[in-house]
Design a protein around this motif. Structure first.
Motif, PDB file in Angstrom:
ATOM      1  N   LYS A 142       0.845  -1.191   0.000  1.00  0.00           N
ATOM      2  CA  LYS A 142       0.000   0.000   0.000  1.00  0.00           C
ATOM      3  C   LYS A 142       0.884   1.246   0.000  1.00  0.00           C
ATOM      4  N   PRO A 143       0.789   2.103  -1.018  1.00  0.00           N
ATOM      5  CA  PRO A 143       1.687   3.267  -1.099  1.00  0.00           C
ATOM      6  C   PRO A 143       1.353   4.307  -0.033  1.00  0.00           C
ATOM      7  N   THR A 144       2.379   4.924   0.496  1.00  0.00           N
ATOM      8  CA  THR A 144       2.205   5.970   1.508  1.00  0.00           C
ATOM      9  C   THR A 144       2.536   7.356   0.963  1.00  0.00           C
ATOM     10  N   PHE A 145       3.111   7.419  -0.215  1.00  0.00           N
ATOM     11  CA  PHE A 145       3.383   8.698  -0.870  1.00  0.00           C
ATOM     12  C   PHE A 145       3.563   8.434  -2.360  1.00  0.00           C
ATOM     13  N   ALA A 146       3.646   9.485  -3.155  1.00  0.00           N
ATOM     14  CA  ALA A 146       3.752   9.358  -4.611  1.00  0.00           C
ATOM     15  C   ALA A 146       5.193   9.013  -4.991  1.00  0.00           C
ATOM     16  N   GLN A 147       5.511   7.731  -4.940  1.00  0.00           N
ATOM     17  CA  GLN A 147       6.866   7.251  -5.223  1.00  0.00           C
ATOM     18  C   GLN A 147       7.042   7.025  -6.723  1.00  0.00           C
ATOM     19  N   THR A 148       8.077   7.651  -7.298  1.00  0.00           N
ATOM     20  CA  THR A 148       8.345   7.498  -8.726  1.00  0.00           C
ATOM     21  C   THR A 148       9.406   6.440  -9.020  1.00  0.00           C
ATOM     22  N   GLY A 149       9.974   5.862  -7.975  1.00  0.00           N
ATOM     23  CA  GLY A 149      11.062   4.903  -8.176  1.00  0.00           C
ATOM     24  C   GLY A 149      10.618   3.458  -8.204  1.00  0.00           C
ATOM     25  N   LEU A 176      -1.801   7.196  -6.202  1.00  0.00           N
ATOM     26  CA  LEU A 176      -1.978   7.265  -4.753  1.00  0.00           C
ATOM     27  C   LEU A 176      -3.425   7.618  -4.390  1.00  0.00           C
ATOM     28  N   LYS A 177      -4.001   8.563  -5.124  1.00  0.00           N
ATOM     29  CA  LYS A 177      -5.376   8.999  -4.850  1.00  0.00           C
ATOM     30  C   LYS A 177      -6.391   7.923  -5.237  1.00  0.00           C
ATOM     31  N   ALA A 178      -6.084   7.143  -6.266  1.00  0.00           N
ATOM     32  CA  ALA A 178      -7.046   6.148  -6.762  1.00  0.00           C
ATOM     33  C   ALA A 178      -7.323   5.058  -5.732  1.00  0.00           C
ATOM     34  N   GLY A 179      -6.313   4.659  -4.998  1.00  0.00           N
ATOM     35  CA  GLY A 179      -6.513   3.703  -3.928  1.00  0.00           C
ATOM     36  C   GLY A 179      -6.416   2.242  -4.313  1.00  0.00           C
ATOM     37  N   ASN A 180      -6.422   1.931  -5.604  1.00  0.00           N
ATOM     38  CA  ASN A 180      -6.328   0.526  -6.027  1.00  0.00           C
ATOM     39  C   ASN A 180      -5.022   0.236  -6.773  1.00  0.00           C
ATOM     40  N   TYR A 181      -4.008   1.056  -6.495  1.00  0.00           N
ATOM     41  CA  TYR A 181      -2.675   0.851  -7.062  1.00  0.00           C
ATOM     42  C   TYR A 181      -1.702   0.544  -5.913  1.00  0.00           C
ATOM     43  N   TYR A 182      -0.789  -0.381  -6.174  1.00  0.00           N
ATOM     44  CA  TYR A 182       0.143  -0.821  -5.141  1.00  0.00           C
ATOM     45  C   TYR A 182       1.571  -0.809  -5.686  1.00  0.00           C
ATOM     46  N   TRP A 183       2.514  -0.544  -4.788  1.00  0.00           N
ATOM     47  CA  TRP A 183       3.914  -0.690  -5.165  1.00  0.00           C
ATOM     48  C   TRP A 183       4.212  -2.159  -5.415  1.00  0.00           C
ATOM     49  N   ASN A 184       4.990  -2.413  -6.445  1.00  0.00           N
ATOM     50  CA  ASN A 184       5.412  -3.778  -6.764  1.00  0.00           C
ATOM     51  C   ASN A 184       6.597  -4.141  -5.869  1.00  0.00           C
ATOM     52  N   SER A 185       6.381  -5.042  -4.916  1.00  0.00           N
ATOM     53  CA  SER A 185       7.392  -5.335  -3.889  1.00  0.00           C
ATOM     54  C   SER A 185       8.508  -6.246  -4.363  1.00  0.00           C
TER      55      SER A 185
END
Length: 464
Positions: A142-149, A176-185
């Motif tokens: 779950k993203p906590t900020f707008a990470q571009t990396g 981040l605002k959409a809520g259904n996007y996740y960082w690829n771990s």
């Protein structure tokens, strides 16, 4: 369940702490434990076996740190040694080809930090349930900020809609605002056989090359150390698991994971995870400051003093000094590209780890070099000779067994011996305490590659 631990990264964004021969996953940054050791201990709670995929030159480092862990068990640890890195898809495939096809595997990087271990165990159990139903499971953070990396996973519940490349800031903010996007771990869970079936279907060239590279070791389930020869490994196409399988398969699920995850991929990320003093500076016994705040300070060899500075990164490793603004540490990898053009500072620390112990360079000039050498009990260097330098050894503590030409001699504290240029020699610690000595090298060339090994217990390359 088997934990496949991927140890191939070099961690260039944490230079000069991280070097090729001591990458970030093996640096003990957290209460005298490395990220690799934390990974081992965390996953042994759910996995019965660890399968460590490592470069050949890092194998003994991984072996040493595995044996140091509280939950170490040599009977449940296997190693796959890669002479050439070919990215994650081949690494995972080679490991899976040596497991039973019904074995559920948990694939994890060796260099990530997870702080919420209770939640982590919960999502592992959920992932295992999906894997048992023949899905390929990935973990979405779950993203906590707008990470571009990071790459992103777009999801509908646990169904994957799409994988997205690293976005620009505007698109990352929208994710981040959409809520259904996740960082690829970069963590996965599946049956070994299901992954191989999907790999064979979507990237058959990788599957066939891996099977060919393993040869007789393919689908053999009892070996503890598996090696692949360099020529065969080089023929395997290089690709990530995402490109080779996950983005093409219809069997992919994502488990949303709020587990206190960090890839510790930069000094800014590392700063967030380390303890701070009352002024927001990272805690360091060697550090003194006047009116300085929110600084990342690393160094344990010299006193570091700052006056009236804020939001800086200062890293002192004895042979290299990095100073950067916080927020700019992603550019460190560009510094490494410049450093490697005219030095070995990207590759090795002043203290280098060898299978027999360590050496520390105390002084290095064009004509002479001084080292502190420490040999572990029972350890011995290769039978070797040098073509461009002579050496002088003085024992500080312990007892050294020295082979020089055809003679063997025992040396104790304050005794010394001269090693002429071109003469075969060997150093051994047959005692129960560490052997410490000072080595002085004199010659026209003092590079670590000036070595001819005649015999070596560890079967190493010439300069390793």
């Amino acid at each position: 369940m088997t934990n496949i631990i991927l140890c191939g990264g070099s961690g260039t964004r944490l230079w000069p702490i991280s070097r090729t021969l001591m990458p970030k996953q093996f640096v003990k940054l957290f209460d005298d434990k490395s990220l690799f050791q934390l990974t081992l201990e965390r996953n042994r709670l759910s996995c019965q076996r660890s399968f460590i995929v490592s470069s050949s030159e890092q194998y003994l480092l991984a072996l040493d740190q595995t044996q140091e862990t509280v939950l170490s068990n040599s009977e449940t640890t296997c190693y796959l040694l890669e002479p050439v890195a070919r990215n994650t898809a081949p690494a995972i495939a080679l490991a899976c080809m040596t497991l039973d096809k019904e074995e559920i595997v948990l694939v994890t990087p060796s260099d990530h930090l997870i702080k919420n271990e209770k939640e982590y165990q919960r999502v592992l159990n959920r992932a295992k349930e999906s894997a048992e139903k023949n899905y390929l499971v990935t973990f979405g953070i779950k993203p906590t900020f707008a990470q571009t990396g990071f790459g992103y996973i777009e999801a509908d519940g646990e169904d994957v809609k799409a994988f997205h490349e690293k976005p620009d800031f505007e698109r990352a903010t929208a994710y981040l605002k959409a809520g259904n996007y996740y960082w690829n771990s970069g963590m996965f869970c599946f049956k070994a056989g299901i992954f191989l079936e999907e790999l064979q279907k979507h990237s058959p060239h990788i599957y066939n090359a891996c099977k060919s590279a393993l040869g007789d070791d393919a689908f053999v389930f009892s070996k503890k150390v598996i090696t692949v020869d360099k020529e065969s490994m080089s023929k395997i196409p290089e690709n990530s698991i995402d490109y080779a399988v996950m983005e093409k398969s219809s069997k992919v699920k994502v488990i949303p994971s709020d587990i206190g995850w960090s890839d510790v991929g930069s000094f800014d990320a590392l700063y967030d995870e380390l303890p701070k003093d009352k002024d927001g500076n990272t805690v360091n016994e060697k550090y003194v400051q006047i009116d300085s705040k929110n600084n990342f300070i690393y160094g344990n060899e010299r006193k570091i003093a700052t006056v009236d500075i804020e939001d800086l990164i200062i890293v002192d490793t004895g042979d290299a000094l990095l100073i950067s603004k916080k927020g700019s540490s992603q550019k460190v990898k560009d510094v490494v590209a410049k450093v490697r053009q005219d030095s070995q500072l990207h590759n090795i620390h002043l203290t280098a780890h060898r299978p027999w112990g360590t050496y520390t360079v105390l002084e290095d000039t064009p004509k002479y070099k001084i080292k502190r050498i420490e040999v572990k009990p029972g350890g011995r260097l290769s039978l070797q000779k040098h073509f461009h330098r002579s050496e002088h050894w003085t024992v500080v503590s312990g007892t050294a067994i020295v082979t020089l030409a055809q003679e063997e001699k025992a040396l104790r504290a304050n005794e010394s011996i001269y090693i002429p240029m071109g003469e075969l020699h060997r150093l051994e610690n047959a005692g129960k305490l560490p052997l410490v000595l000072i080595e002085t090298q004199i010659g026209d060339y003092l590079g670590e590659d000036d070595i001819l090994r005649v015999e070596d217990d560890y079967k190493r390359e010439e300069n390793s």
